[in-house]
Motif scaffolding. Structure first.
Motif, PDB file in Angstrom:
ATOM      1  N   THR A  57       0.980  -1.145  -0.248  1.00 26.64           N
ATOM      2  CA  THR A  57       0.044  -0.028   0.127  1.00 26.64           C
ATOM      3  C   THR A  57       0.950   1.292   0.002  1.00 26.64           C
ATOM      4  N   ALA A  58       1.950   1.203   0.751  1.00 31.35           N
ATOM      5  CA  ALA A  58       2.794   2.323   0.745  1.00 31.35           C
ATOM      6  C   ALA A  58       3.680   2.502  -0.475  1.00 31.35           C
ATOM      7  N   GLY A  59       3.899   1.436  -1.061  1.00 29.29           N
ATOM      8  CA  GLY A  59       4.610   1.393  -2.220  1.00 29.29           C
ATOM      9  C   GLY A  59       6.230   1.493  -1.746  1.00 29.29           C
ATOM     10  N   GLU A  60       6.461   0.789  -0.709  1.00 30.01           N
ATOM     11  CA  GLU A  60       7.889   0.681   0.038  1.00 30.01           C
ATOM     12  C   GLU A  60       8.197  -0.742   0.304  1.00 30.01           C
ATOM     13  N   THR A  61       9.506  -1.064   0.033  1.00 34.30           N
ATOM     14  CA  THR A  61      10.084  -2.104   0.397  1.00 34.30           C
ATOM     15  C   THR A  61      10.970  -2.038   1.429  1.00 34.30           C
ATOM     16  N   VAL A  62      10.904  -2.676   2.521  1.00 38.16           N
ATOM     17  CA  VAL A  62      11.772  -2.596   3.746  1.00 38.16           C
ATOM     18  C   VAL A  62      12.499  -3.798   4.230  1.00 38.16           C
ATOM     19  N   ALA A  63      13.656  -3.938   4.218  1.00 36.18           N
ATOM     20  CA  ALA A  63      14.499  -4.970   4.591  1.00 36.18           C
ATOM     21  C   ALA A  63      14.616  -5.001   5.722  1.00 36.18           C
ATOM     22  N   THR A  64      14.299  -6.341   6.362  1.00 29.35           N
ATOM     23  CA  THR A  64      14.313  -6.742   7.881  1.00 29.35           C
ATOM     24  C   THR A  64      15.059  -7.819   8.237  1.00 29.35           C
ATOM     25  N   GLU A  65      15.698  -7.779   9.758  1.00 30.48           N
ATOM     26  CA  GLU A  65      16.235  -8.983  10.122  1.00 30.48           C
ATOM     27  C   GLU A  65      15.268  -9.890  10.842  1.00 30.48           C
ATOM     28  N   ALA A  66      14.921 -10.956  10.681  1.00 30.07           N
ATOM     29  CA  ALA A  66      14.063 -11.825  11.369  1.00 30.07           C
ATOM     30  C   ALA A  66      14.847 -12.246  12.634  1.00 30.07           C
ATOM     31  N   ILE A  67      14.033 -12.269  13.716  1.00 30.35           N
ATOM     32  CA  ILE A  67      14.324 -12.485  15.079  1.00 30.35           C
ATOM     33  C   ILE A  67      13.251 -13.537  15.574  1.00 30.35           C
ATOM     34  N   ALA A  68      13.391 -14.494  16.467  1.00 28.19           N
ATOM     35  CA  ALA A  68      12.348 -15.403  16.832  1.00 28.19           C
ATOM     36  C   ALA A  68      11.778 -14.651  17.923  1.00 28.19           C
ATOM     37  N   ASP A  69      12.148 -13.766  18.817  1.00 30.99           N
ATOM     38  CA  ASP A  69      11.271 -13.343  19.676  1.00 30.99           C
ATOM     39  C   ASP A  69      11.774 -11.788  20.182  1.00 30.99           C
ATOM     40  N   LEU A  70      10.919 -11.109  21.216  1.00 30.82           N
ATOM     41  CA  LEU A  70      11.699  -9.782  21.592  1.00 30.82           C
ATOM     42  C   LEU A  70      12.768  -9.985  22.508  1.00 30.82           C
ATOM     43  N   ALA A  71      13.029 -11.204  23.129  1.00 30.85           N
ATOM     44  CA  ALA A  71      14.008 -11.140  24.009  1.00 30.85           C
ATOM     45  C   ALA A  71      15.366 -11.278  22.999  1.00 30.85           C
ATOM     46  N   GLN A  72      15.385 -11.502  22.119  1.00 31.06           N
ATOM     47  CA  GLN A  72      16.523 -11.517  21.219  1.00 31.06           C
ATOM     48  C   GLN A  72      16.827 -10.095  20.687  1.00 31.06           C
ATOM     49  N   ALA A  73      16.190  -8.951  21.015  1.00 31.62           N
ATOM     50  CA  ALA A  73      16.196  -7.758  20.262  1.00 31.62           C
ATOM     51  C   ALA A  73      17.583  -7.139  20.853  1.00 31.62           C
ATOM     52  N   ARG A  74      17.766  -7.286  22.104  1.00 29.75           N
ATOM     53  CA  ARG A  74      18.711  -6.115  22.597  1.00 29.75           C
ATOM     54  C   ARG A  74      20.171  -6.535  22.281  1.00 29.75           C
ATOM     55  N   GLY A  75      20.343  -8.038  21.998  1.00 30.56           N
ATOM     56  CA  GLY A  75      21.563  -8.537  21.548  1.00 30.56           C
ATOM     57  C   GLY A  75      22.148  -8.208  20.061  1.00 30.56           C
ATOM     58  N   ARG A  76      20.988  -7.706  19.225  1.00 30.05           N
ATOM     59  CA  ARG A  76      21.276  -7.472  17.811  1.00 30.05           C
ATOM     60  C   ARG A  76      22.485  -6.524  17.578  1.00 30.05           C
ATOM     61  N   ARG A  77      23.501  -6.813  16.704  1.00 32.09           N
ATOM     62  CA  ARG A  77      24.377  -5.952  16.300  1.00 32.09           C
ATOM     63  C   ARG A  77      24.251  -5.035  15.262  1.00 32.09           C
ATOM     64  N   ASP A  78      23.409  -5.835  14.304  1.00 26.92           N
ATOM     65  CA  ASP A  78      23.050  -5.016  13.134  1.00 26.92           C
ATOM     66  C   ASP A  78      21.688  -4.115  13.118  1.00 26.92           C
ATOM     67  N   THR A  79      21.892  -2.945  13.813  1.00 25.93           N
ATOM     68  CA  THR A  79      20.891  -2.340  13.970  1.00 25.93           C
ATOM     69  C   THR A  79      20.389  -1.258  12.789  1.00 25.93           C
ATOM     70  N   GLY A  80      21.205  -1.248  11.653  1.00 23.23           N
ATOM     71  CA  GLY A  80      21.076  -0.640  10.620  1.00 23.23           C
ATOM     72  C   GLY A  80      19.870  -0.950   9.894  1.00 23.23           C
ATOM     73  N   ARG A  81      18.963  -1.975  10.257  1.00 20.27           N
ATOM     74  CA  ARG A  81      17.660  -2.454   9.464  1.00 20.27           C
ATOM     75  C   ARG A  81      16.910  -2.824  10.857  1.00 20.27           C
ATOM     76  N   PRO A  82      15.533  -2.671  10.670  1.00 19.72           N
ATOM     77  CA  PRO A  82      14.613  -3.082  11.688  1.00 19.72           C
ATOM     78  C   PRO A  82      14.782  -4.713  11.856  1.00 19.72           C
ATOM     79  N   ALA A  83      14.549  -5.179  13.054  1.00 17.71           N
ATOM     80  CA  ALA A  83      14.165  -6.620  13.281  1.00 17.71           C
ATOM     81  C   ALA A  83      12.764  -6.749  12.950  1.00 17.71           C
ATOM     82  N   PHE A  84      12.318  -8.232  12.866  1.00 17.67           N
ATOM     83  CA  PHE A  84      10.941  -8.434  12.587  1.00 17.67           C
ATOM     84  C   PHE A  84      10.596  -9.795  13.414  1.00 17.67           C
TER      85      PHE A  84
END
Length: 348
Positions: A54-81
């Motif tokens: 709908t927005a006409g956008e394509t956003v690359a994300t990094e798949a993670i299993a759950d929110l508990a894994q979020a803080r340990g991410r090093r590649d914060t140049g793209r959103p996690a999903f």
């Protein structure tokens, strides 16, 4: 700020039948989005794909299993999903408030609050939701703020803040009939609402907040001839606030007649206005800039923000939604989440 020190902000897609998925796609497509925080999108994959289309956008994300894994991410140049399965695509009809959408919203928000309680995230920013759909889907409270407060175990005072750029408002009563407003008007509630917004402004980076307290009655009661709430309740509350010690000098003033106090605030005399009921502040804020307003859920143990506008069912799915308020909501969540993280580190 290094990547590891960025606050973790959970983002949700909001009501699946509204403009939320499109708004989140537009916001996450911004090149500066991931500089704000370690962003983690939470929701159904099909809905996220629909929002991008709908927005006409394509956003690359990094798949993670759950929110508990979020803080340990090093590649914060793209959103996690974090992918969930909360609602079937066949059960969602764009532009309609339905129980299936309301249940989905509650499930996603509850998961985010579980992560907040576990210390996995620092703030939540949710796309617009619909209270009627949520009530059909199981919401037992008058609004989402009361649901948040119970879920997070809040026992103290809480209220919504509405913001427009540098101007914030809080209110003594919220989603109640106008005929019931005076039942909620007490000196302790005024002091609590004022204290809460003072602390929120400090967390948002305002070093010396200046806060006006609005009157209830026309002309501020005209010396008691048009109502005595200013004399018996609001004025004493302001005096009590002024008598307390604060981190900045003389932060509170009032009560000011409601038909002029926002002129003072617009002129830069105040950073915030404490209003006595919902429309007293909301009409002013929305007239000043409907497309940029943000709601902050005040008094909770974690910052939670959302755009102040609704699901806009009438334009959902059309690619016309303005993302500015969602962008501002994300920025506030990131700033307050960073302040929350610093405070937690200092207390440790």
């Amino acid at each position: 700020m290094t990547d590891a020190s960025l606050p973790v902000v959970a983002l949700t897609l909001g009501d699946p039948a509204g403009i939320g998925p499109e708004l989140i796609a537009r916001v996450l497509a911004r090149p500066d989005a991931c500089a704000q925080a370690n962003l983690v999108l939470v929701g159904d994959p099909w809905l996220w794909q629909a929002g991008q289309r709908t927005a006409g956008e394509t956003v690359a994300t990094e798949a993670i299993a759950d929110l508990a894994q979020a803080r340990g991410r090093r590649d914060t140049g793209r959103p996690a999903f974090v992918a969930l399965d909360t609602v079937a695509q066949a059960d969602v009809h764009v532009g309609r408030a339905e129980a299936a959408g309301g249940r989905s919203v509650l499930q996603v928000l509850d998961l985010c609050m579980d992560a907040a309680l576990a210390g996995s995230i620092d703030a939540i920013c949710f796309a617009p939701l619909n209270k009627f759909a949520m009530k059909q889907g199981g919401l037992r409270f008058e609004d989402e703020l009361h649901h948040f407060a119970e879920y997070l175990g809040v026992t103290g005072y809480f209220c919504e803040f509405n913001t427009l750029g540098d101007l914030w408002t809080s209110r003594i009563s919220s989603h109640v009939p106008l005929a019931d407003v005076t039942r909620h008007l007490t000196q302790p509630r005024i002091e609590q609402a004022a204290t809460l917004i003072y602390r929120a402004l400090r967390a948002n980076g305002v070093a010396a907040p200046r806060i006006a307290i609005a009157a209830l009655n026309p002309h501020g009661g005209d010396g008691g001839t048009c109502g005595r709430e200013e004399i018996e309740i609001i004025g004493p509350a302001v005096a009590a606030l002024q008598a307390r010690a604060w981190d900045s000098a003389a932060p509170f003033a009032g009560p000011f007649p409601a038909d002029t106090v926002f002129l003072k605030a617009q002129a830069g005399e105040f950073d915030a206005v404490v209003t006595m009921y919902h429309d007293q502040g909301q009409i002013a804020i929305k007239l000043l800039g409907f497309s940029r307003g943000v709601t902050v859920q005040g008094g909770l143990p974690i910052p939670i923000t959302t755009p102040a506008h609704g699901t806009a069912y009438d334009i959902a799915g059309q690619g016309r939604a303005n993302p500015e308020a969602t962008w501002q909501a994300l920025r506030i969540a990131a700033r307050m989440g960073a302040a929350q993280r610093r405070a937690a580190a200092s207390a440790a």
